[in-house]
Write an enzyme that holds these catalytic residues in place. Structure first.
Site, PDB file in Angstrom:
ATOM      1  N   HIS A 140      67.336  54.386  42.321  1.00 30.23           N
ATOM      2  CA  HIS A 140      66.329  55.351  41.865  1.00 30.23           C
ATOM      3  C   HIS A 140      66.185  55.267  40.355  1.00 30.23           C
ATOM      4  O   HIS A 140      67.167  55.025  39.653  1.00 30.23           O
ATOM      5  CB  HIS A 140      66.780  56.773  42.236  1.00 30.23           C
ATOM      6  CG  HIS A 140      65.945  57.844  41.587  1.00 30.23           C
ATOM      7  ND1 HIS A 140      64.731  58.235  42.093  1.00 30.23           N
ATOM      8  CD2 HIS A 140      66.129  58.578  40.449  1.00 30.23           C
ATOM      9  CE1 HIS A 140      64.211  59.169  41.306  1.00 30.23           C
ATOM     10  NE2 HIS A 140      65.042  59.391  40.305  1.00 30.23           N
ATOM     11  N   LYS A 198      71.701  53.740  45.419  1.00 30.30           N
ATOM     12  CA  LYS A 198      71.491  54.383  46.718  1.00 30.30           C
ATOM     13  C   LYS A 198      72.484  53.869  47.771  1.00 30.30           C
ATOM     14  O   LYS A 198      73.151  52.854  47.560  1.00 30.30           O
ATOM     15  CB  LYS A 198      70.040  54.150  47.147  1.00 30.30           C
ATOM     16  CG  LYS A 198      69.020  54.813  46.203  1.00 30.30           C
ATOM     17  CD  LYS A 198      67.600  54.646  46.737  1.00 30.30           C
ATOM     18  CE  LYS A 198      66.574  55.334  45.867  1.00 30.30           C
ATOM     19  NZ  LYS A 198      65.203  55.224  46.442  1.00 30.30           N
ATOM     20  N   ARG A 205      62.221  51.654  34.682  1.00 27.95           N
ATOM     21  CA  ARG A 205      61.339  51.325  35.814  1.00 27.95           C
ATOM     22  C   ARG A 205      61.021  49.825  35.828  1.00 27.95           C
ATOM     23  O   ARG A 205      60.921  49.217  36.894  1.00 27.95           O
ATOM     24  CB  ARG A 205      60.038  52.140  35.743  1.00 27.95           C
ATOM     25  CG  ARG A 205      60.205  53.651  35.836  1.00 27.95           C
ATOM     26  CD  ARG A 205      60.529  54.171  37.212  1.00 27.95           C
ATOM     27  NE  ARG A 205      59.561  53.859  38.223  1.00 27.95           N
ATOM     28  CZ  ARG A 205      59.460  54.539  39.394  1.00 27.95           C
ATOM     29  NH1 ARG A 205      60.264  55.579  39.654  1.00 27.95           N
ATOM     30  NH2 ARG A 205      58.595  54.185  40.292  1.00 27.95           N
ATOM     31  N   ASN A 256      65.894  50.926  49.071  1.00 30.58           N
ATOM     32  CA  ASN A 256      65.490  50.087  47.941  1.00 30.58           C
ATOM     33  C   ASN A 256      66.466  50.139  46.772  1.00 30.58           C
ATOM     34  O   ASN A 256      66.093  49.958  45.625  1.00 30.58           O
ATOM     35  CB  ASN A 256      64.054  50.405  47.519  1.00 30.58           C
ATOM     36  CG  ASN A 256      63.874  51.831  47.048  1.00 30.58           C
ATOM     37  OD1 ASN A 256      64.833  52.605  47.050  1.00 30.58           O
ATOM     38  ND2 ASN A 256      62.676  52.173  46.633  1.00 30.58           N
ATOM     39  N   PHE A 310      57.487  59.896  55.593  1.00 31.16           N
ATOM     40  CA  PHE A 310      58.821  59.286  55.546  1.00 31.16           C
ATOM     41  C   PHE A 310      59.909  60.244  55.057  1.00 31.16           C
ATOM     42  O   PHE A 310      61.064  59.840  54.912  1.00 31.16           O
ATOM     43  CB  PHE A 310      58.792  58.015  54.683  1.00 31.16           C
ATOM     44  CG  PHE A 310      58.357  58.235  53.241  1.00 31.16           C
ATOM     45  CD1 PHE A 310      59.229  58.727  52.287  1.00 31.16           C
ATOM     46  CD2 PHE A 310      57.055  57.918  52.847  1.00 31.16           C
ATOM     47  CE1 PHE A 310      58.835  58.901  50.970  1.00 31.16           C
ATOM     48  CE2 PHE A 310      56.649  58.101  51.529  1.00 31.16           C
ATOM     49  CZ  PHE A 310      57.541  58.599  50.589  1.00 31.16           C
ATOM     50  N   TYR A 357      64.174  65.345  46.542  1.00 29.72           N
ATOM     51  CA  TYR A 357      62.925  64.682  46.929  1.00 29.72           C
ATOM     52  C   TYR A 357      61.857  65.676  47.390  1.00 29.72           C
ATOM     53  O   TYR A 357      60.927  65.285  48.107  1.00 29.72           O
ATOM     54  CB  TYR A 357      63.202  63.633  48.011  1.00 29.72           C
ATOM     55  CG  TYR A 357      63.829  62.358  47.472  1.00 29.72           C
ATOM     56  CD1 TYR A 357      63.127  61.515  46.616  1.00 29.72           C
ATOM     57  CD2 TYR A 357      65.127  61.995  47.820  1.00 29.72           C
ATOM     58  CE1 TYR A 357      63.686  60.353  46.106  1.00 29.72           C
ATOM     59  CE2 TYR A 357      65.700  60.823  47.320  1.00 29.72           C
ATOM     60  CZ  TYR A 357      64.970  60.008  46.459  1.00 29.72           C
ATOM     61  OH  TYR A 357      65.525  58.852  45.965  1.00 29.72           O
ATOM     62  N   GLU A 384      66.268  65.876  36.638  1.00 27.77           N
ATOM     63  CA  GLU A 384      67.172  65.171  37.553  1.00 27.77           C
ATOM     64  C   GLU A 384      68.578  65.062  36.974  1.00 27.77           C
ATOM     65  O   GLU A 384      69.568  65.219  37.701  1.00 27.77           O
ATOM     66  CB  GLU A 384      66.591  63.791  37.877  1.00 27.77           C
ATOM     67  CG  GLU A 384      65.316  63.886  38.716  1.00 27.77           C
ATOM     68  CD  GLU A 384      64.561  62.577  38.883  1.00 27.77           C
ATOM     69  OE1 GLU A 384      63.491  62.600  39.515  1.00 27.77           O
ATOM     70  OE2 GLU A 384      65.031  61.525  38.381  1.00 27.77           O
TER      71      GLU A 384
HETATM   72  P1  IDP Z   1      60.142  55.385  43.458  1.00 31.76           P
HETATM   73  O1  IDP Z   1      61.574  55.560  43.932  1.00 31.76           O
HETATM   74  O2  IDP Z   1      59.824  53.948  43.145  1.00 31.76           O
HETATM   75  O3  IDP Z   1      59.773  56.333  42.341  1.00 31.76           O
HETATM   76  P2  IDP Z   1      58.661  57.142  45.248  1.00 31.76           P
HETATM   77  O4  IDP Z   1      57.244  56.942  45.663  1.00 31.76           O
HETATM   78  O5  IDP Z   1      58.980  58.244  44.300  1.00 31.76           O
HETATM   79  O6  IDP Z   1      59.202  55.738  44.719  1.00 31.76           O
HETATM   80  O7  IDP Z   1      59.476  57.357  46.606  1.00 31.76           O
HETATM   81  C1  IDP Z   1      60.810  57.849  46.576  1.00 31.76           C
HETATM   82  C2  IDP Z   1      61.630  57.043  47.553  1.00 31.76           C
HETATM   83  O8  IDP Z   1      61.149  57.260  48.883  1.00 31.76           O
HETATM   84  C3  IDP Z   1      61.537  55.528  47.374  1.00 31.76           C
HETATM   85  O9  IDP Z   1      62.389  55.025  46.353  1.00 31.76           O
HETATM   86  C4  IDP Z   1      61.952  55.027  48.737  1.00 31.76           C
HETATM   87  O10 IDP Z   1      63.370  55.108  48.950  1.00 31.76           O
HETATM   88  C5  IDP Z   1      61.266  56.066  49.639  1.00 31.76           C
HETATM   89  N1  IDP Z   1      59.910  55.652  50.035  1.00 31.76           N
HETATM   90  C6  IDP Z   1      58.799  55.590  49.258  1.00 31.76           C
HETATM   91  N2  IDP Z   1      57.727  55.169  49.948  1.00 31.76           N
HETATM   92  C7  IDP Z   1      58.173  54.959  51.209  1.00 31.76           C
HETATM   93  C8  IDP Z   1      57.533  54.506  52.427  1.00 31.76           C
HETATM   94  O11 IDP Z   1      56.333  54.231  52.460  1.00 31.76           O
HETATM   95  N3  IDP Z   1      58.338  54.407  53.534  1.00 31.76           N
HETATM   96  C9  IDP Z   1      59.669  54.726  53.520  1.00 31.76           C
HETATM   97  N4  IDP Z   1      60.303  55.153  52.404  1.00 31.76           N
HETATM   98  C10 IDP Z   1      59.570  55.265  51.270  1.00 31.76           C
HETATM   99 MG    MG Z   2      59.674  58.384  42.335  1.00 32.85          MG
END
Ligand code: IDP
Ligand code: MG
Length: 139
Positions: free
Chosen positions: A117, A11, A87, A114, A59, A51, A128
């Protein structure tokens, strides 16, 4: 023997912090083979489509702004049990909760920024991968 596939993006926060090489090394050392890779910047439309499952979340607008803030590295990875093993390698969504040694623990700066992905199912991995790589359209 060919394994299953998963899809990843390094990212914008991790690319701009110059963590790309270290993250690719962690992925290869984790036993994944690179099947496809490209460096690109997401358009707003593409980030929103990628997304779309999160479009009702509070968010979502911030996530799209962040994911379009700079270049990413998109890749398709192959390994037995690729989705679940990847994961595990990347760690929990929130780096504060990610296990020691995981990519998110090492390189993520927040729950949003974070670092990386990873697909959450074989079905989504195929969707994807085909979103970015025409060679995976019927994988
Ligand atoms: P994942 O990437 O671990 O599968 P997801 O719940 O699918 O997590 O969320 C997609 C992306 O959205 C996350 O990787 C992160 O960048 C962002 N995200 C998820 N939850 C939050 C939040 O509570 N606040 C801000 N960004 C979030
Ligand atoms: Mg996800």
């Amino acid at each position: 023997m060919s394994g299953s596939i998963t899809f990843t993006m390094i990212k914008p926060d991790a690319v701009s912090a110059e963590h790309t090489g270290k993250i690719i090394n962690d992925i290869l050392e984790g036993g994944f083979n690179l099947k496809a890779m490209k460096y690109l910047r997401l358009t707003k439309e593409k980030a929103e489509a990628f997304y779309a499952v999160h479009k009702e979340r509070p968010f979502f607008a911030d996530l799209v702004a962040y994911m379009t803030s700079g270049p990413i590295v998109a890749a398709v990875l192959e390994k037995d049990n690729a989705v679940a093993d990847f994961r595990t390698l990347i760690g929990a969504t929130n780096p504060a909760e990610a296990a020691e040694g995981t990519i998110r623990k090492k390189y993520a700066t927040s729950i949003e920024a974070n670092a990386i992905h990873g697909s959450d199912s074989d079905e989504n991995a195929a969707i994807e991968a085909s979103f970015f790589f025409s060679s995976f359209e019927r994988y």
